[in-house]
Design a protein around this motif. Structure first.
Motif, PDB file in Angstrom:
ATOM      1  N   ILE A  52      26.854 -34.804 -30.945  1.00 35.74           N
ATOM      2  CA  ILE A  52      25.446 -35.197 -30.700  1.00 35.74           C
ATOM      3  C   ILE A  52      25.531 -37.037 -30.700  1.00 35.74           C
ATOM      4  N   VAL A  53      26.503 -37.503 -31.554  1.00 36.54           N
ATOM      5  CA  VAL A  53      26.356 -38.754 -31.474  1.00 36.54           C
ATOM      6  C   VAL A  53      27.250 -39.176 -30.281  1.00 36.54           C
ATOM      7  N   GLY A  54      28.319 -38.422 -29.894  1.00 33.52           N
ATOM      8  CA  GLY A  54      29.095 -38.808 -28.483  1.00 33.52           C
ATOM      9  C   GLY A  54      27.914 -38.722 -27.272  1.00 33.52           C
ATOM     10  N   VAL A  55      27.261 -37.776 -27.221  1.00 35.33           N
ATOM     11  CA  VAL A  55      26.315 -37.337 -26.121  1.00 35.33           C
ATOM     12  C   VAL A  55      25.249 -38.507 -25.911  1.00 35.33           C
ATOM     13  N   VAL A  56      24.742 -38.819 -27.421  1.00 30.63           N
ATOM     14  CA  VAL A  56      23.739 -39.715 -27.239  1.00 30.63           C
ATOM     15  C   VAL A  56      24.241 -41.047 -26.989  1.00 30.63           C
ATOM     16  N   SER A  57      25.195 -41.494 -27.612  1.00 28.87           N
ATOM     17  CA  SER A  57      25.834 -42.735 -27.296  1.00 28.87           C
ATOM     18  C   SER A  57      25.994 -42.817 -25.777  1.00 28.87           C
ATOM     19  N   LEU A  58      26.667 -42.048 -24.962  1.00 25.52           N
ATOM     20  CA  LEU A  58      26.956 -42.089 -23.535  1.00 25.52           C
ATOM     21  C   LEU A  58      25.489 -42.140 -22.762  1.00 25.52           C
ATOM     22  N   VAL A  59      24.783 -41.162 -23.059  1.00 21.56           N
ATOM     23  CA  VAL A  59      23.554 -41.461 -22.409  1.00 21.56           C
ATOM     24  C   VAL A  59      22.636 -42.688 -22.771  1.00 21.56           C
ATOM     25  N   SER A  60      22.839 -43.093 -23.889  1.00 18.46           N
ATOM     26  CA  SER A  60      22.262 -44.721 -24.437  1.00 18.46           C
ATOM     27  C   SER A  60      22.874 -45.622 -23.712  1.00 18.46           C
ATOM     28  N   PHE A  61      24.218 -45.720 -23.468  1.00 19.86           N
ATOM     29  CA  PHE A  61      24.967 -46.657 -22.746  1.00 19.86           C
ATOM     30  C   PHE A  61      24.378 -46.865 -21.469  1.00 19.86           C
ATOM     31  N   PHE A  62      24.337 -45.372 -20.432  1.00 17.70           N
ATOM     32  CA  PHE A  62      23.774 -45.679 -19.291  1.00 17.70           C
ATOM     33  C   PHE A  62      22.213 -46.216 -19.078  1.00 17.70           C
ATOM     34  N   LEU A  63      21.627 -45.398 -19.937  1.00 20.05           N
ATOM     35  CA  LEU A  63      20.193 -45.834 -20.062  1.00 20.05           C
ATOM     36  C   LEU A  63      19.812 -47.165 -20.270  1.00 20.05           C
ATOM     37  N   THR A  64      20.688 -47.606 -21.307  1.00 15.29           N
ATOM     38  CA  THR A  64      20.331 -49.063 -21.835  1.00 15.29           C
ATOM     39  C   THR A  64      20.755 -50.086 -20.893  1.00 15.29           C
ATOM     40  N   ALA A  65      21.858 -49.863 -20.064  1.00 13.70           N
ATOM     41  CA  ALA A  65      22.603 -50.894 -19.187  1.00 13.70           C
ATOM     42  C   ALA A  65      21.411 -50.544 -18.011  1.00 13.70           C
ATOM     43  N   PHE A  66      21.161 -49.665 -17.415  1.00 20.96           N
ATOM     44  CA  PHE A  66      20.177 -49.524 -16.380  1.00 20.96           C
ATOM     45  C   PHE A  66      18.797 -50.291 -16.718  1.00 20.96           C
ATOM     46  N   ALA A  67      18.115 -49.912 -17.881  1.00 24.55           N
ATOM     47  CA  ALA A  67      16.865 -50.591 -18.312  1.00 24.55           C
ATOM     48  C   ALA A  67      17.003 -51.887 -18.546  1.00 24.55           C
ATOM     49  N   LEU A  68      17.973 -52.296 -18.993  1.00 30.10           N
ATOM     50  CA  LEU A  68      18.159 -53.709 -19.385  1.00 30.10           C
ATOM     51  C   LEU A  68      18.385 -54.682 -18.295  1.00 30.10           C
ATOM     52  N   ARG A  69      19.113 -54.002 -17.203  1.00 26.81           N
ATOM     53  CA  ARG A  69      19.113 -54.991 -15.903  1.00 26.81           C
ATOM     54  C   ARG A  69      17.832 -54.895 -15.062  1.00 26.81           C
ATOM     55  N   HIS A  70      17.242 -53.463 -15.133  1.00 25.43           N
ATOM     56  CA  HIS A  70      15.748 -53.530 -14.465  1.00 25.43           C
ATOM     57  C   HIS A  70      14.751 -54.397 -15.085  1.00 25.43           C
ATOM     58  N   LEU A  73      30.450 -46.774 -30.770  1.00 18.33           N
ATOM     59  CA  LEU A  73      30.676 -45.433 -31.023  1.00 18.33           C
ATOM     60  C   LEU A  73      31.695 -44.918 -31.942  1.00 18.33           C
ATOM     61  N   VAL A  74      33.063 -45.782 -31.804  1.00 15.88           N
ATOM     62  CA  VAL A  74      34.013 -45.335 -32.687  1.00 15.88           C
ATOM     63  C   VAL A  74      33.580 -45.516 -34.358  1.00 15.88           C
ATOM     64  N   PHE A  75      32.762 -46.927 -34.442  1.00 13.95           N
ATOM     65  CA  PHE A  75      32.842 -47.008 -35.745  1.00 13.95           C
ATOM     66  C   PHE A  75      31.588 -45.905 -36.489  1.00 13.95           C
ATOM     67  N   ARG A  94      28.460 -56.794 -18.547  1.00 18.05           N
ATOM     68  CA  ARG A  94      29.684 -56.623 -19.119  1.00 18.05           C
ATOM     69  C   ARG A  94      29.773 -56.750 -20.663  1.00 18.05           C
ATOM     70  N   ALA A  95      28.880 -57.416 -21.582  1.00 13.01           N
ATOM     71  CA  ALA A  95      29.021 -57.532 -22.871  1.00 13.01           C
ATOM     72  C   ALA A  95      28.688 -56.173 -23.280  1.00 13.01           C
ATOM     73  N   HIS A  96      27.735 -55.475 -22.667  1.00 12.89           N
ATOM     74  CA  HIS A  96      27.020 -54.254 -23.254  1.00 12.89           C
ATOM     75  C   HIS A  96      28.148 -53.264 -23.063  1.00 12.89           C
ATOM     76  N   VAL A  97      29.131 -53.166 -22.088  1.00 14.43           N
ATOM     77  CA  VAL A  97      30.227 -52.196 -21.881  1.00 14.43           C
ATOM     78  C   VAL A  97      31.130 -52.196 -23.199  1.00 14.43           C
ATOM     79  N   ALA A  98      31.498 -53.310 -23.374  1.00 13.11           N
ATOM     80  CA  ALA A  98      32.446 -53.604 -24.651  1.00 13.11           C
ATOM     81  C   ALA A  98      31.929 -53.250 -25.986  1.00 13.11           C
ATOM     82  N   GLY A  99      30.706 -53.747 -26.218  1.00 14.68           N
ATOM     83  CA  GLY A  99      30.070 -53.544 -27.500  1.00 14.68           C
ATOM     84  C   GLY A  99      30.033 -52.032 -27.850  1.00 14.68           C
TER      85      GLY A  99
END
Length: 915
Positions: A10-28, A276-278, A266-271
Motif C-alpha cells: 500500500i505504501v509503495g503504490v500510494v507513494s508512486l501515485v502520490s508522486f505523480f499526482l503531486t507533481a502534476f497538481a503542483l505544476r498545474h 518512501l524508503v524512510f 526537480r526537488a520533488h523527485v529527489a525528496g
C-alpha cells in the motif's frame, strides 16, 4: 497476505501515485495561480486607466453643471444678458477649464453662441467639418422629463476623437423650463494623452477603430516573451466606430511562475524517493509489529469474554494511545452497566423539573405523556385529565390548527420556535412558543414555553416606538445619528425640509462634507471629539441642495457608549431666516419688518420713558389676533402675514397721532395712549373692531382687545399691563365660540366651492344612513356627519397654494390628510375628529397613507367615510363592483358587506346613484 506485506504494498503504490499526482497538481496549481495573479494585476491596471478617464469626464460634468445652473447663463440664452459673452467667455477660461470648445444651444439645437480655442497656445483654431452638427445631435441624449439630467462621453468628428459633457440650462434654484443646453468639449490630443500617461504611470496611446468594441472588455496582444500590448475600448456616444486606449504591460507573474515550477519539479523527485524508503523502515519498526501484538490481545479478550484483562502499554505514541483506549473501553463496559440505572433516574427528575412544558402525543392529538409544567400551562390537575381532553381541545390557533400543525410536522419532521395560541382548561388564552419533532411515523414529542407576557410586552414596545417615530417624523427639526467618523447612519424625513437632501441621499455620507470649510473644524471638535454624554450647541453654515449657504443650529450629544445608539445624536434646524431677522432687527431695531409698527423693545422703552405725571391719565390697549395659526395652516403663512398687516393697519388708522402702536408679539399688538382716560381707550377699541368688520380675509378677521387706565403714579405699570391682559383674555373667551363657528362656516364655503355643495350633502346623507344601520350612538352620528362634511379640509391649503390638482396621487393623499389633521387639531369642534381625518385614506391591509395603519388600528369613522367616498365617486354599478373587489384590501370587509347590503336593499334611497 499478512499485514506487513499489505503495508509495504500500500505504501509503495500510494507513494508512486502520490508522486505523480503531486507533481502534476503542483505544476498545474502554480501555473494557474500565477496566471490568476497576472490577470488580476492586469485587470486592476485597466480599471485604473478607466477610472482616470471617468474622472476626467466627471470633472468636465461638474464644470458644465456649474455653468448651466447659473442664472446669468439662463438669462443669456433667453436673450436678456447680451454682455454675458464679453464678461464670462474670455480666452483665459479655456486653459483654466482645459477645454477646446464651449457652446450654448437652444432646445431645438440652434447654436446661440460657440467658441473654440486651443487651451495650450490660446489661439483660435478651425473646428473640423461636421463638428457643430455632431454637437447639436448630442442634445438628443438629454431626457426632457428630467431637468437635472447631464451627459458625458466620447464622440468622433472626422479622424479626431473628442470627449464632452452637456447639461440643461436652468435657473440656480433648479426651476424650469430649460432654455437650452450647454456643451463643453475637449479634443483627445497628444497633450491629453501625455496628461493621462503621467497619471497612469505608463505610456498611453489612442487608436481609432472602424467598429465599436464591447465596453467593459479589453484585449491583449503579445509583442515579445512576457510582454503584451493591452487595448482598452472606449465607445463613442455618437458617430461610427470607437477608440481604444493602449499601453505596454510586462507579465512579471507569469515569468516568475515558470521558473519556480521547474525548480520545484526537480526537488520533488529527489525528496519523494528518500521519503518512501524512510517511511517503509519506520512503519515496520514502529507501527506494524506493535499493531499485530494488539490484535492478538483483542482476539484473546473476545474468546475468553474476560473484560478484566488489560493490555500492557509503553511509550506515548499513537499505538500506545490505542492500547490505552482499549483498556479504557474495557473499563467503560464495566462502568456503563452500573450507571444505566442512575441515568434513568436522572432523566426522570429532569423531565419532571424542566421549566418548559414537555409532552409526547400521537398524530390526531392523543396525549401519551406530559410533565408537570405542561399540566400547569393548560391548567389540568392530572395526566388523565389532559389525555381525556386531547390536544385538539387546547389548540385555538386559527391558522396553525392541530391538523395543519401535524401535516407540517409529517412533511418537515421537525418544527422549531413557532408561536401559537392555546386555550387552557378554564378558557384563558395564552401564547406558547412550540418545538416538536416526529420520533416515529405516528408519534411526536414537543416542548411548550409560555411567552404571553413577552408578546404583550413586545406589542407595548411597538406602540411606543410608533408614537416616538411619529413625533420624530413630524418634527420641524431634523434628527440625525452620526457614526464615530462623522458618517450619517440615520436621518428623519424632516431633514429634506432643512437641507434639501432626502434621508437616503445622506445615509453613509460624511456630514462634514456639506459644511463650510471655516465651520467644519469647530463642528468636528465639538461633536466628533466631544466627551461621552456631553451636550453641545453650535451654529454653522451648510450648503443647501439648491447651492445656497444656509445657517444651521445644531444640538448634539455624544452617545457612542450607549448600547442601543452607539453614535452621536444631533438635532439640526435651519436658522437662516432667524439670522436674517436678527440682522434686520439690528438694522431696524425698533421697527417690526412685517407690519411697519414699532416692536416690543421700542414699546417697553417708551413705556418706561412715559412713567411720569405729565402724560397722566395713561391708557394701554393690548390685542390678540384670532385664528392666526389656523390661517397659517390652512392658507399658508403669506395669508397669515396679510392678516397681521390688515390688523396692524386697523390699529394704525384707529389710533391718534401721538399714540405708540406696536406689535407686541407674534399675534399680539399693544398701544400706549398718553393723556387718554378710559373713555378714549374704549372708543379707540370700538374703532378698531369696527374697521376690522369691513376688512376681507380668508377667515373672519377679528382681534380680542383689553384696555386699562393709569390714573396716578401709585399704580405700577406692571399692574396696568396685567389688567389690560386680563380683560383681553376675558374678551377672547367670550368670543371664542362665535369665532370658531365663523371659521367652520368659511371652511364649509371653501369646500363647497372645491367639491360641490351637492356632493357634500350626498356624503352627509349617505354617512348618516349607514350610521343608523350600524346602530351608532347619537354622539357618533353627530361626529360622522361633521366628518362627512369636513374630512377633505386638508385640500384647502393645497388648492390655495396651487399644488392641487397637479400632485401625484400618493403625495396628494399624504399631504392633504396631514394638513387636515393639523387644521382640525386647532378647531375645538373638529379636534376630536383629527385622527379620523388623518386616517381616512388608510387601507385595511396596511398599504394606505400616511401611517400605514392596518385593520382595526384605523378609526371606525375613517373606515365608514372611505366607503361613502368610494361609492359617490363612481356610477352605482361600478362603485358596487369596486367596493366588493377591494373588500379586505382597502375596505373593512365587515363594513363593506353591510354597506353593499344597505345600498342594494333600498336603491330608491340612493337617489341618482341607482342609475
Amino acid at each position: 497476505m499478512s499485514l506487513r506485506y499489505r503495508v509495504v504494498a500500500i505504501v509503495g503504490v500510494v507513494s508512486l501515485v502520490s508522486f505523480f499526482l503531486t507533481a502534476f497538481a503542483l505544476r498545474h496549481i502554480l501555473v494557474r495561480e500565477f496566471l490568476a495573479l497576472e490577470r488580476e494585476n492586469l485587470t486592476k491596471r485597466v480599471e485604473q486607466l478607466l477610472h482616470l478617464v471617468e474622472g476626467e469626464k466627471k470633472n468636465l460634468e461638474r464644470i458644465v453643471v456649474d455653468w448651466a445652473l447659473w442664472d446669468d447663463t439662463y438669462r443669456f440664452v433667453e436673450g436678456e444678458y447680451p454682455e454675458y459673452v464679453e464678461v464670462n467667455c474670455t480666452d483665459d477660461i479655456f486653459p483654466n477649464l482645459g477645454i477646446h470648445f464651449l457652446g450654448f444651444f437652444r432646445e431645438d439645437g440652434t447654436l446661440v453662441y460657440g467658441k473654440s480655442l486651443d487651451p495650450y497656445t490660446q489661439r483660435p483654431f478651425a473646428l473640423p467639418q461636421g463638428f457643430i452638427s455632431s454637437v447639436q445631435s448630442l442634445g438628443g441624449l438629454l431626457s426632457r422629463g428630467y431637468l437635472l439630467d447631464r451627459k458625458s462621453g466620447f464622440f468622433s468628428v472626422g479622424k479626431e476623437t473628442w470627449f464632452f459633457a452637456l447639461s440643461w440650462i436652468l435657473r440656480s434654484n433648479l426651476s424650469g423650463p430649460p432654455r437650452g443646453f450647454l456643451v463643453m468639449a475637449r479634443k483627445v490630443d497628444e497633450h491629453f494623452l501625455v496628461h493621462l500617461s503621467d497619471l497612469f504611470g505608463s505610456s498611453v496611446k489612442l487608436v481609432t477603430l472602424d467598429s465599436p468594441s464591447p465596453s467593459g472588455t479589453f484585449t491583449v496582444q503579445e509583442i515579445a516573451p512576457f510582454r503584451v500590448l493591452v487595448s482598452v475600448p472606449i465607445p463613442y456616444v455618437i458617430g461610427n466606430g470607437g477608440a481604444s486606449l493602449t499601453f505596454p504591460y510586462f507579465q512579471s507573474f507569469a515569468e516568475r511562475g515558470q521558473r519556480v515550477g521547474a525548480f520545484l519539479e526537480r526537488a520533488h523527485v529527489a525528496g519523494s524517493v528518500a521519503v518512501l524508503v524512510f517511511l517503509l523502515l519506520l512503519l515496520e519498526g514502529v507501527v506494524v509489529r506493535r499493531i499485530l501484538h494488539l490484535a492478538a490481545f483483542l482476539r484473546k479478550v473476545w474468546e475468553s469474554r474476560d473484560f478484566t484483562l488489560r493490555v500492557e502499554t509503553q511509550g506515548k505514541d499513537e499505538v500506545t494511545l490505542l492500547g490505552g483506549a482499549v483498556n479504557t473501553l474495557l473499563e467503560e463496559v464495566v462502568a456503563r452497566s452500573r450507571s444505566l440505572e442512575e441515568s434513568e433516574a436522572r432523566f426522570r427528575r429532569l423531565f419532571e423539573g424542566v421549566p418548559v412544558g414537555v409532552y409526547q402525543a400521537r398524530l390526531g392529538g392523543e396525549v401519551l405523556q406530559a410533565n408537570p409544567r405542561m399540566l400547569e400551562i393548560v391548567e389540568c390537575q392530572t395526566l388523565e385529565e389532559l389525555q381525556e381532553l386531547g390536544l385538539a381541545f387546547f389548540r385555538q390557533d386559527a391558522i396553525l390548527t392541530l391538523s395543519s400543525f401535524e401535516e407540517l410536522l409529517k412533511r418537515d419532521r421537525a418544527i422549531r420556535g413557532v408561536v401559537t395560541t392555546w386555550r387552557t382548561k378554564t378558557g384563558t388564552l395564552r401564547f406558547l412558543r412550540e418545538n416538536a419533532r416526529l420520533v416515529r411515523d405516528d408519534v411526536y414529542e414537543g416542548t411548550l414555553e409560555d411567552v404571553t407576557e413577552e408578546i404583550l410586552a413586545r406589542e407595548s414596545v411597538r406602540k411606543s416606538e410608533m408614537y416616538y417615530r411619529i413625533l420624530l417624523e413630524y418634527s420641524s427639526d431634523a434628527v440625525l445619528v452620526l457614526e464615530r467618523d462623522g458618517r450619517v447612519r440615520f436621518a428623519t424625513s424632516s431633514v429634506e425640509n432643512v437641507t434639501g437632501y432626502a434621508p437616503e441621499e445622506l445615509q453613509g455620507t460624511l456630514a462634514l462634507s456639506f459644511l463650510h470649510r471655516e465651520d467644519a473644524r469647530q463642528v468636528q471638535h465639538l461633536f466628533l471629539r466631544g466627551e461621552e454624554g456631553e451636550v453641545r450647541r453650535v451654529e454653522f453654515r451648510l450648503k443647501h441642495r439648491s447651492g445656497e449657504w444656509r445657517v444651521m443650529e445644531a444640538i448634539g450629544r455624544v452617545l457612542l457608549a450607549h448600547p442601543l445608539i452607539q453614535g452621536i445624536v444631533v438635532t439640526v434646524r435651519d436658522v437662516t431666516e432667524r439670522k436674517r431677522a436678527e440682522e434686520a432687527v439690528r438694522l431696524a431695531s425698533f421697527r417690526d419688518v412685517l407690519t411697519g409698527l414699532y416692536n416690543r423693545a421700542y414699546f417697553e422703552e417708551e413705556l418706561t420713558r412715559l412713567n411720569t405725571t405729565r402724560v397722566l391719565p395713561l391708557s394701554l390697549i393690548v390685542g390678540d389676533v384670532n385664528g392666526l395659526k389656523i390661517v397659517n395652516d390652512a392658507f399658508g403663512h403669506a395669508e397669515g402675514d396679510r392678516l397681521l398687516q390688515m390688523v396692524a393697519e386697523a390699529f394704525r388708522a384707529s389710533c391718534r397721532k401721538e399714540d405708540v402702536v406696536a406689535r407686541w408679539g407674534g399675534d399680539e399688538f399693544a398701544v400706549i395712549l398718553p393723556k387718554a382716560d378710559a373713555t378714549v381707550a374704549s372708543e379707540i377699541c370700538a374703532r378698531i373692531q369696527e374697521r376690522l368688520k369691513g376688512e376681507t380675509s380668508m377667515l373672519p378677521a377679528g382681534v380680542a382687545l383689553g384696555w386699562a387706565t393709569r390714573g396716578d403714579l401709585s399704580q405700577s405699570l406692571e399692574d396696568v399691563v396685567r389688567e389690560a391682559e386680563e380683560r383681553m383674555y376675558q374678551a377672547k373667551l367670550a368670543g371664542r365660540e362665535r369665532f370658531y363657528e365663523g371659521v367652520l362656516k368659511s371652511f364649509e364655503t371653501f369646500l363647497e366651492g372645491l367639491l360641490g355643495k351637492h356632493h357634500l350633502e350626498e356624503m352627509e346623507k349617505l354617512a348618516l344612513r349607514f350610521a343608523r344601520r350600524l346602530w351608532l350612538s347619537e354622539s357618533q352620528k353627530e361626529q360622522l356627519v361633521l366628518l362627512a362634511r369636513f374630512h377633505e379640509i386638508g385640500v384647502i391649503p393645497l388648492a390655495r397654494r396651487g399644488e392641487w390638482p397637479g400632485l401625484d396621487q400618493e403625495t396628494f393623499l399624504r399631504r392633504h390628510t396631514e394638513s387636515g389633521y393639523f387644521i382640525a387639531s386647532n378647531i375645538p369642534r373638529l379636534a376630536p375628529l383629527s385622527e379620523a381625518i388623518l386616517a381616512h385614506h388608510e387601507w385595511w391591509n396596511g398599504e394606505g397613507v400616511p401611517r400605514g395603519l392596518r385593520g382595526e388600528e384605523i378609526p371606525l369613522l375613517s373606515r365608514i367615510i372611505a366607503l361613502c367616498t368610494a361609492f359617490l365617486e363612481q356610477p352605482f354599478a361600478q362603485a358596487v363592483a369596486h367596493i366588493r373587489r377591494e373588500s379586505g384590501r382597502v375596505f373593512d370587509p365587515l363594513l363593506a358587506r353591510e354597506f353593499l347590503t344597505m345600498v342594494q336593499e333600498h336603491p330608491s334611497e340612493n337617489g341618482a346613484r341607482c342609475i
